[in-house]
Enzyme design. Structure first.
Site, PDB file in Angstrom:
ATOM      1  N   SER A 151      55.327  27.527 115.990  1.00  0.00           N
ATOM      2  CA  SER A 151      56.487  26.512 116.053  1.00  0.00           C
ATOM      3  C   SER A 151      57.068  25.590 116.968  1.00  0.00           C
ATOM      4  O   SER A 151      55.550  24.804 117.765  1.00  0.00           O
ATOM      5  CB  SER A 151      57.947  26.553 115.608  1.00  0.00           C
ATOM      6  OG  SER A 151      57.432  27.482 114.166  1.00  0.00           O
TER       7      SER A 151
ATOM      8  N   HIS B 146      54.554  23.963 111.227  1.00  0.00           N
ATOM      9  CA  HIS B 146      55.333  24.258 109.706  1.00  0.00           C
ATOM     10  C   HIS B 146      56.359  22.777 110.153  1.00  0.00           C
ATOM     11  O   HIS B 146      56.941  22.404 111.132  1.00  0.00           O
ATOM     12  CB  HIS B 146      56.011  25.834 109.386  1.00  0.00           C
ATOM     13  CG  HIS B 146      57.437  26.023 110.469  1.00  0.00           C
ATOM     14  ND1 HIS B 146      58.501  25.951 110.166  1.00  0.00           N
ATOM     15  CD2 HIS B 146      56.666  26.385 111.889  1.00  0.00           C
ATOM     16  CE1 HIS B 146      59.064  26.628 111.455  1.00  0.00           C
ATOM     17  NE2 HIS B 146      58.126  27.186 111.969  1.00  0.00           N
TER      18      HIS B 146
END
Lengths: 255, 71
Positions: A142, A165
């Site tokens: 991330s 994501h």
């Protein structure tokens, strides 16, 4: 064993250390059995660093670890292992200012964290005059992605992974178009930074981010070491030796 | 805004209880710091509140360090 003993004694009697920054173990005398100096120091080293011996050496590089969650505007509950960005930012200033430090090695094993805190760190590292090399070990997920690519040269261990994501909103979220637009703008900031500091394309990054066929309970993509290099996100597969060699080469070049 | 692989409910579990958090402003080695009271009565270094970058490089002024103060 030592920690339990310390707790028991601490609950029973008052401890007034001479130096408040040095944890004082009330069992020091009993445990050491006369050979105080050596044993006390070792127990402190175990307490603080989890090892009996730490090599004593001088180096002209500074190592910065980004581990656990990148903690930003909110103090996270104690079950989280965190890297506090307000502590890392002044360290980066000190690294840039210090004449003794010639380069920075950033080691990442992070699950992500606060977007703005992570972006702040990434921008700081990207704008440093001194050479910066990053090494992703275990995971650089991330918000760890922009931090990893902000270095002049980035490495990833072959077994490490990076998850890309969509960003999540926390707290109260209004179900209106503006919320979505804000989220999208935030994603654009992150994607813009990553594509500007690595060789991955905007299209590829977005396609990894919105992939629906890989994660069981989420959308996104998990890139293993080699995949991250193939798509241009990370420069090279490597470990500590490769990262240090690259950093020293950059330092020599800058001389 | 969080971008993490750990679900937000796990990350922020117990966040509401943090209102009981006991913070103490204290000066350690001429450096203003904020300490958090731990359950065993000792303190943990929460934040270094300094404008001097040197303070942030000191090993004994890193977050999480346990500090024992006289009661």
């Amino acid at each position: 064993m030592f920690k339990d003993a310390k707790r028991r004694n601490y609950n029973n009697k008052e401890i007034i250390p001479s130096d408040p920054t040095e944890p004082q173990d009330p069992n020091e005398g009993e445990r050491t059995g006369g050979n105080e100096a050596d044993n006390v120091d070792r127990s402190k080293v175990v307490d603080e660093l989890g090892a009996t011996d730490v090599p004593d050496m001088n180096s002209d590089i500074h190592v910065l670890t980004i581990i656990g969650q990148v903690e930003g505007h909110l103090v996270m509950p104690p079950q989280n292992k965190t890297t506090k960005y307000e502590h890392v930012i002044p360290q980066l200033v000190a690294v840039e200012e210090s004449p003794e430090i010639k380069g920075l090695l950033v080691i990442l094993n992070t699950v992500g964290g606060d977007v703005e805190a992570g972006l702040a760190l990434a921008e700081m590292m990207a704008s440093m005059r001194k050479p910066v090399v990053s090494l992703v070990l275990g995971g650089g997920h991330s918000i760890g992605v922009p931090i990893a690519v902000s270095a002049r040269r980035s490495f990833i261990a072959s077994t490490a992974t990076m998850t890309i994501h969509p960003i999540r909103m926390t707290g109260q979220v209004l179900g209106v178009q503006q919320s979505f637009d804000y989220l999208e703008r935030m994603q654009d900031r992150v994607i813009g930074f990553v594509t500007a500091h690595s060789n991955i394309s905007d299209r590829q990054m977005r396609s990894y981010m919105m992939n629906t066929g890989e994660l069981a309970r989420d959308i996104g993509t998990v890139l293993a070491g080699e995949d991250a290099v193939k798509c241009g996100l990370i420069d090279e597969i490597g470990g500590l030796a490769e990262a240090l060699a690259s950093l020293h080469a950059m330092i020599d070049e800058a001389k | 805004m969080l971008w993490s692989i750990i679900p937000t409910d796990v990350v922020f579990n117990g966040f509401e209880q943090q209102e009981d958090l006991q913070l103490l402003d204290y000066e350690l080695e001429s450096c203003p710091c904020r300490l958090r009271r731990l359950t065993d009565g000792s303190f943990g270094l929460e934040t270094v509140c300094s404008t001097n970058p040197k303070h942030f490089m000191q090993r004994n002024l890193q977050p999480g360090r346990r500090i024992f103060l006289s009661k």
